[in-house]
Design a protein around this motif. Structure first.
Motif, PDB file in Angstrom:
ATOM      1  N   HIS A  57       0.811  -1.219   0.000  1.00 24.55           N
ATOM      2  CA  HIS A  57       0.000   0.000   0.000  1.00 24.55           C
ATOM      3  C   HIS A  57       0.846   1.271   0.000  1.00 24.55           C
ATOM      4  O   HIS A  57       0.498   2.258  -0.631  1.00 24.55           O
ATOM      5  N   THR A  58       1.952   1.250   0.726  1.00 24.34           N
ATOM      6  CA  THR A  58       2.770   2.453   0.852  1.00 24.34           C
ATOM      7  C   THR A  58       4.015   2.366  -0.016  1.00 24.34           C
ATOM      8  O   THR A  58       4.525   1.279  -0.280  1.00 24.34           O
ATOM      9  N   LYS A  59       4.503   3.517  -0.430  1.00 21.95           N
ATOM     10  CA  LYS A  59       5.712   3.569  -1.235  1.00 21.95           C
ATOM     11  C   LYS A  59       6.942   3.562  -0.341  1.00 21.95           C
ATOM     12  O   LYS A  59       6.939   4.139   0.737  1.00 21.95           O
ATOM     13  N   LYS A  60       7.979   2.872  -0.811  1.00 22.53           N
ATOM     14  CA  LYS A  60       9.268   2.877  -0.126  1.00 22.53           C
ATOM     15  C   LYS A  60      10.350   3.152  -1.146  1.00 22.53           C
ATOM     16  O   LYS A  60      10.142   3.016  -2.342  1.00 22.53           O
ATOM     17  N   ALA A  61      11.515   3.531  -0.667  1.00 23.90           N
ATOM     18  CA  ALA A  61      12.614   3.873  -1.561  1.00 23.90           C
ATOM     19  C   ALA A  61      13.044   2.653  -2.368  1.00 23.90           C
ATOM     20  O   ALA A  61      13.171   1.557  -1.841  1.00 23.90           O
ATOM     21  N   ASN A  64      15.017   3.055  -8.486  1.00 25.96           N
ATOM     22  CA  ASN A  64      14.591   4.056  -9.474  1.00 25.96           C
ATOM     23  C   ASN A  64      13.574   5.034  -8.896  1.00 25.96           C
ATOM     24  O   ASN A  64      12.740   5.568  -9.614  1.00 25.96           O
ATOM     25  N   GLY A  65      13.636   5.263  -7.593  1.00 25.16           N
ATOM     26  CA  GLY A  65      12.699   6.158  -6.936  1.00 25.16           C
ATOM     27  C   GLY A  65      11.686   5.373  -6.117  1.00 25.16           C
ATOM     28  O   GLY A  65      11.727   4.137  -6.082  1.00 25.16           O
ATOM     29  N   PRO A  66      10.770   6.071  -5.463  1.00 24.49           N
ATOM     30  CA  PRO A  66       9.775   5.395  -4.614  1.00 24.49           C
ATOM     31  C   PRO A  66       8.902   4.438  -5.428  1.00 24.49           C
ATOM     32  O   PRO A  66       8.493   4.741  -6.539  1.00 24.49           O
ATOM     33  N   THR A  67       8.626   3.269  -4.840  1.00 22.02           N
ATOM     34  CA  THR A  67       7.824   2.258  -5.523  1.00 22.02           C
ATOM     35  C   THR A  67       6.963   1.501  -4.512  1.00 22.02           C
ATOM     36  O   THR A  67       7.307   1.424  -3.332  1.00 22.02           O
ATOM     37  N   LYS A  68       5.848   0.952  -4.997  1.00 19.08           N
ATOM     38  CA  LYS A  68       4.972   0.152  -4.158  1.00 19.08           C
ATOM     39  C   LYS A  68       5.298  -1.338  -4.242  1.00 19.08           C
ATOM     40  O   LYS A  68       4.751  -2.134  -3.507  1.00 19.08           O
ATOM     41  N   PHE A  69       6.191  -1.723  -5.149  1.00 24.90           N
ATOM     42  CA  PHE A  69       6.519  -3.130  -5.324  1.00 24.90           C
ATOM     43  C   PHE A  69       7.617  -3.550  -4.358  1.00 24.90           C
ATOM     44  O   PHE A  69       8.581  -2.827  -4.136  1.00 24.90           O
TER      45      PHE A  69
END
Length: 112
Positions: A57-61, A64-69
């Motif tokens: 649900h949340t983005k993490k570093a 290639n930048g913040p991602t949800k995967f």
């Protein structure tokens, strides 16, 4: 040939955690690899890396930048039974929603 995609992995399915009557081990799971139907075909996959990729649900570093995967990595340790199922030891315990989900069986490191 120009438009074909090249995959460096084989598809697999997470069946269950290894368990007995009293204890469930969440860091070790059973994986069914597509195209592997017997115990004699499993030695090729011993030592190969497994990636369980999921969306949070949340983005993490990320690289290639913040991602949800997110990705949990594991390694094939041994065969399980005679039907082509393998045991995989993961670095972190898999979430419950991973049961029945797809995973990637990377074709590296190579023993050839």
């Amino acid at each position: 040939m120009a438009g074909e995609k090249i995959r460096l992995y084989v598809k697999g399915k997470i069946i269950n955690y290894t368990r007995n009557k009293n204890v469930t081990r969440h860091k070790t799971s059973l994986i069914k690899i597509d195209g592997v139907e017997s115990k004699e075909e499993t030695p090729f996959y011993l030592g190969k890396k497994i990636a369980y990729v999921y969306k949070a649900h949340t983005k993490k570093a990320g690289p290639n930048g913040p991602t949800k995967f997110r990705c949990v990595w594991g390694k094939v340790t041994r065969a399980h039974g005679s039907g082509g199922v393998v045991r995989v030891q993961f670095r972190k315990p898999l979430p419950c929603k991973s049961l029945g989900a797809k995973c990637r069986v990377m074709l590296y490191p190579s023993n050839l």
